[in-house]
Every structure is written in C-alpha cells, then in structure tokens.
Design a protein around this motif. Structure first.
Motif, PDB file in Angstrom:
ATOM      1  N   TYR A 155     -31.891  -8.975  -7.340  1.00  0.00           N
ATOM      2  CA  TYR A 155     -31.199  -7.813  -7.484  1.00  0.00           C
ATOM      3  C   TYR A 155     -31.308  -7.112  -8.881  1.00  0.00           C
ATOM      4  N   MET A 156     -31.191  -7.878 -10.016  1.00  0.00           N
ATOM      5  CA  MET A 156     -31.085  -7.079 -11.262  1.00  0.00           C
ATOM      6  C   MET A 156     -32.531  -6.503 -11.498  1.00  0.00           C
ATOM      7  N   ALA A 157     -33.429  -7.219 -11.153  1.00  0.00           N
ATOM      8  CA  ALA A 157     -34.926  -6.692 -11.449  1.00  0.00           C
ATOM      9  C   ALA A 157     -34.895  -5.145 -10.570  1.00  0.00           C
ATOM     10  N   PHE A 158     -34.700  -5.355  -9.507  1.00  0.00           N
ATOM     11  CA  PHE A 158     -34.913  -3.656  -8.562  1.00  0.00           C
ATOM     12  C   PHE A 158     -33.689  -3.053  -8.791  1.00  0.00           C
ATOM     13  N   ALA A 159     -32.335  -3.350  -9.300  1.00  0.00           N
ATOM     14  CA  ALA A 159     -31.303  -2.073  -9.378  1.00  0.00           C
ATOM     15  C   ALA A 159     -31.526  -1.768 -10.927  1.00  0.00           C
ATOM     16  N   VAL A 160     -31.914  -2.586 -11.926  1.00  0.00           N
ATOM     17  CA  VAL A 160     -31.993  -2.175 -13.238  1.00  0.00           C
ATOM     18  C   VAL A 160     -33.411  -1.984 -13.771  1.00  0.00           C
ATOM     19  N   ASP A 161     -34.178  -3.385 -13.778  1.00  0.00           N
ATOM     20  CA  ASP A 161     -35.380  -3.213 -14.628  1.00  0.00           C
ATOM     21  C   ASP A 161     -36.462  -2.357 -14.089  1.00  0.00           C
ATOM     22  N   TRP A 162     -36.718  -2.183 -12.777  1.00  0.00           N
ATOM     23  CA  TRP A 162     -37.620  -1.474 -11.992  1.00  0.00           C
ATOM     24  C   TRP A 162     -37.845   0.094 -12.864  1.00  0.00           C
ATOM     25  N   GLN A 163     -36.512   0.639 -13.215  1.00  0.00           N
ATOM     26  CA  GLN A 163     -36.648   1.929 -13.503  1.00  0.00           C
ATOM     27  C   GLN A 163     -37.116   1.999 -15.069  1.00  0.00           C
ATOM     28  N   VAL A 164     -37.165   0.985 -15.672  1.00  0.00           N
ATOM     29  CA  VAL A 164     -37.547   0.949 -17.042  1.00  0.00           C
ATOM     30  C   VAL A 164     -38.925   0.862 -17.130  1.00  0.00           C
ATOM     31  N   THR A 165     -39.766   0.251 -15.985  1.00  0.00           N
ATOM     32  CA  THR A 165     -41.291   0.236 -15.958  1.00  0.00           C
ATOM     33  C   THR A 165     -41.936   1.228 -15.110  1.00  0.00           C
ATOM     34  N   HIS A 166     -41.143   2.048 -14.347  1.00  0.00           N
ATOM     35  CA  HIS A 166     -41.590   2.915 -13.406  1.00  0.00           C
ATOM     36  C   HIS A 166     -40.961   4.206 -13.529  1.00  0.00           C
ATOM     37  N   GLU A 167     -41.579   5.056 -12.977  1.00  0.00           N
ATOM     38  CA  GLU A 167     -40.996   6.688 -13.188  1.00  0.00           C
ATOM     39  C   GLU A 167     -39.639   7.004 -12.602  1.00  0.00           C
ATOM     40  N   HIS A 168     -39.239   6.187 -11.629  1.00  0.00           N
ATOM     41  CA  HIS A 168     -38.165   6.435 -10.935  1.00  0.00           C
ATOM     42  C   HIS A 168     -37.579   5.056 -10.320  1.00  0.00           C
ATOM     43  N   ALA A 169     -36.003   5.229 -10.218  1.00  0.00           N
ATOM     44  CA  ALA A 169     -35.293   4.156  -9.596  1.00  0.00           C
ATOM     45  C   ALA A 169     -35.621   4.072  -8.322  1.00  0.00           C
ATOM     46  N   LEU A 170     -35.495   2.832  -7.836  1.00  0.00           N
ATOM     47  CA  LEU A 170     -35.575   2.435  -6.281  1.00  0.00           C
ATOM     48  C   LEU A 170     -34.472   3.150  -5.667  1.00  0.00           C
ATOM     49  N   SER A 171     -34.485   3.628  -4.526  1.00  0.00           N
ATOM     50  CA  SER A 171     -33.181   4.100  -3.729  1.00  0.00           C
ATOM     51  C   SER A 171     -32.527   2.912  -3.069  1.00  0.00           C
ATOM     52  N   GLU A 172     -31.374   3.122  -2.706  1.00  0.00           N
ATOM     53  CA  GLU A 172     -30.520   1.775  -2.104  1.00  0.00           C
ATOM     54  C   GLU A 172     -31.287   1.485  -0.891  1.00  0.00           C
ATOM     55  N   GLU A 173     -31.715   2.492  -0.053  1.00  0.00           N
ATOM     56  CA  GLU A 173     -32.432   2.029   1.009  1.00  0.00           C
ATOM     57  C   GLU A 173     -33.680   1.091   0.853  1.00  0.00           C
ATOM     58  N   LYS A 174     -34.379   1.450  -0.231  1.00  0.00           N
ATOM     59  CA  LYS A 174     -35.402   0.576  -0.475  1.00  0.00           C
ATOM     60  C   LYS A 174     -35.311  -0.705  -0.844  1.00  0.00           C
ATOM     61  N   ILE A 175     -34.186  -0.976  -1.618  1.00  0.00           N
ATOM     62  CA  ILE A 175     -33.879  -2.108  -2.203  1.00  0.00           C
ATOM     63  C   ILE A 175     -33.346  -2.962  -1.013  1.00  0.00           C
ATOM     64  N   VAL A 176     -32.520  -2.435  -0.378  1.00  0.00           N
ATOM     65  CA  VAL A 176     -31.754  -3.132   1.110  1.00  0.00           C
ATOM     66  C   VAL A 176     -32.895  -3.545   1.809  1.00  0.00           C
ATOM     67  N   ALA A 177     -34.132  -2.703   2.103  1.00  0.00           N
ATOM     68  CA  ALA A 177     -35.128  -2.925   3.010  1.00  0.00           C
ATOM     69  C   ALA A 177     -36.015  -4.301   2.358  1.00  0.00           C
ATOM     70  N   VAL A 178     -36.136  -4.209   1.122  1.00  0.00           N
ATOM     71  CA  VAL A 178     -36.925  -5.345   0.532  1.00  0.00           C
ATOM     72  C   VAL A 178     -36.258  -6.630   0.762  1.00  0.00           C
ATOM     73  N   PHE A 179     -34.950  -6.698   0.432  1.00  0.00           N
ATOM     74  CA  PHE A 179     -34.157  -7.655   0.666  1.00  0.00           C
ATOM     75  C   PHE A 179     -34.267  -8.253   2.223  1.00  0.00           C
ATOM     76  N   ARG A 180     -33.831  -7.406   3.177  1.00  0.00           N
ATOM     77  CA  ARG A 180     -33.738  -7.551   4.436  1.00  0.00           C
ATOM     78  C   ARG A 180     -35.110  -8.312   4.908  1.00  0.00           C
ATOM     79  N   ASP A 181     -36.155  -7.599   4.378  1.00  0.00           N
ATOM     80  CA  ASP A 181     -37.500  -8.040   4.965  1.00  0.00           C
ATOM     81  C   ASP A 181     -37.993  -9.113   4.383  1.00  0.00           C
ATOM     82  N   THR A 182     -37.530  -9.495   3.223  1.00  0.00           N
ATOM     83  CA  THR A 182     -38.220 -10.865   2.756  1.00  0.00           C
ATOM     84  C   THR A 182     -37.245 -11.881   2.551  1.00  0.00           C
ATOM     85  N   ILE A 183     -36.105 -11.736   1.662  1.00  0.00           N
ATOM     86  CA  ILE A 183     -35.493 -12.998   1.295  1.00  0.00           C
ATOM     87  C   ILE A 183     -34.448 -13.227   2.496  1.00  0.00           C
ATOM     88  N   PHE A 184     -33.787 -12.035   2.896  1.00  0.00           N
ATOM     89  CA  PHE A 184     -32.883 -12.378   4.198  1.00  0.00           C
ATOM     90  C   PHE A 184     -33.624 -12.921   5.217  1.00  0.00           C
TER      91      PHE A 184
END
Length: 189
Positions: A155-184
C-alpha cells in the motif's frame, strides 16, 4: 477558536513540509498564528507535539476504517472498502512519507522510533482483520504477520512511493485493481 487544534494543524503542515528535525516551535507558532508560549501551554516539547500528531492520525484512520467494515460483506469487499478509505488519507500520508525520507537521509532517532511504532501499530491492525477472515473461512491459512506486513508495504509503495519515481500518482482505481487481481485473489479460498 480551538488553539490546540490550530497548533496541531500547523505542526502537521510543518512536519510534512520540513520533517521533524527541521521543524521548530517558532515555525509552528508562526504557522498557527499564536505565540510560542501558547504551544507550551498544550505541549511540553516538540517531541510530545510530534507524537500527538502521528498517533492521532493513526487513530483517526482506524476509526474511519472500522466504521465501514461490515460483517455482512466478504473479506474482499471489506478489504476493498478499507483500501479506498486508506487512499482518502493519501494526503495525510505526506507526513509519513516525509518522515520515512528523513529517517533514511538523517537517521533521526526520534523519527526512527516513531516510524517503528507506527508500522507495528498498522501491521497489527491489518493482522487482526486477516485473523478474523481466516477464522471465518473466507481466506486460506497464511502467515498472518507476513501478509499484514506485505499489505502495508505494498500500500505505501503504491500510494506514496510510486509518485516519487514516476511522472504521476496511481489512481485509486488502479491501486485497488492491483490489490484485487494479485494479493487478494491469492488469499481467497
């Protein structure tokens, strides 16, 4: 006017912008538009003020997450709701991100100690929910502590760290989809 609350808001802003080490009580007083002595009416020192802010933030997040969890929903539905609620706190996580950066750069002992406590508190909270889901038979048996830690760090990596090393922050929908499709998906029976 609630001066204590104004001081807490000003200190949160200062810690988020400058970190613990660089924040002074003079800065907080200036941001809060109060005299420095007024701060000491409520808080004996910067460390006490800092602890109050960090642990109030964690408590508020827990209360809001607990309010949306329902026994009527599945683990995945509750996890989705909690994840969305946590994403609402993304701006508040700027403070946590700043503290993590300060800890890495300056290794400030007070920041190190607080970050350890914060992480332990959050991971313990997540672990409790995983244990309940296992007991209800909703998810398979897993190493609760490791999975709770993984969820927090991901969660911290996607919600906070991602935008430090990439041009934009991930959308809420994208983060939720990644969690749903992998971890959950890997946890559900």
């Amino acid at each position: 006017m609630d001066r204590r609350q104004v001081i807490l808001e000003a200190a949160t802003k200062s810690f988020s912008l400058f970190g613990y080490k660089a924040t002074t009580m003079d800065q907080v007083a200036k941001l809060a538009n109060v005299g420095k002595g007024t701060i000491y009416t409520f808080f004996s020192n910067k460390e006490e003020l800092f602890h109050e802010i960090v642990f109030t933030m964690i408590t508020e997040m827990k209360v809001e997450k607990d309010a949306i969890i329902s026994e009527q929903f599945s683990f995945q539905e509750n996890a989705h709701l909690v994840l969305m609620k946590m994403l609402e706190f993304r701006e508040r996580h700027a403070l946590l991100a700043k503290l993590i950066a300060e800890e890495k750069d300056m290794q400030t002992p007070i920041v190190q100690a607080v970050l350890v406590k914060v992480e332990q508190e959050i991971v313990r909270y997540i672990a409790e929910h995983i244990e309940r889901a296992i007991a209800k038979g909703e998810i398979r048996q897993v190493d609760v502590d490791l999975v709770a830690y993984l969820l927090f760090k991901a969660y911290m990596a996607f919600a906070v760290d991602w935008q430090v090393t990439h041009e934009h922050a991930l959308s809420e929908e994208k983060i939720v989809a990644v969690f749903r499709d992998t971890i959950f998906r890997s946890l559900i029976r």
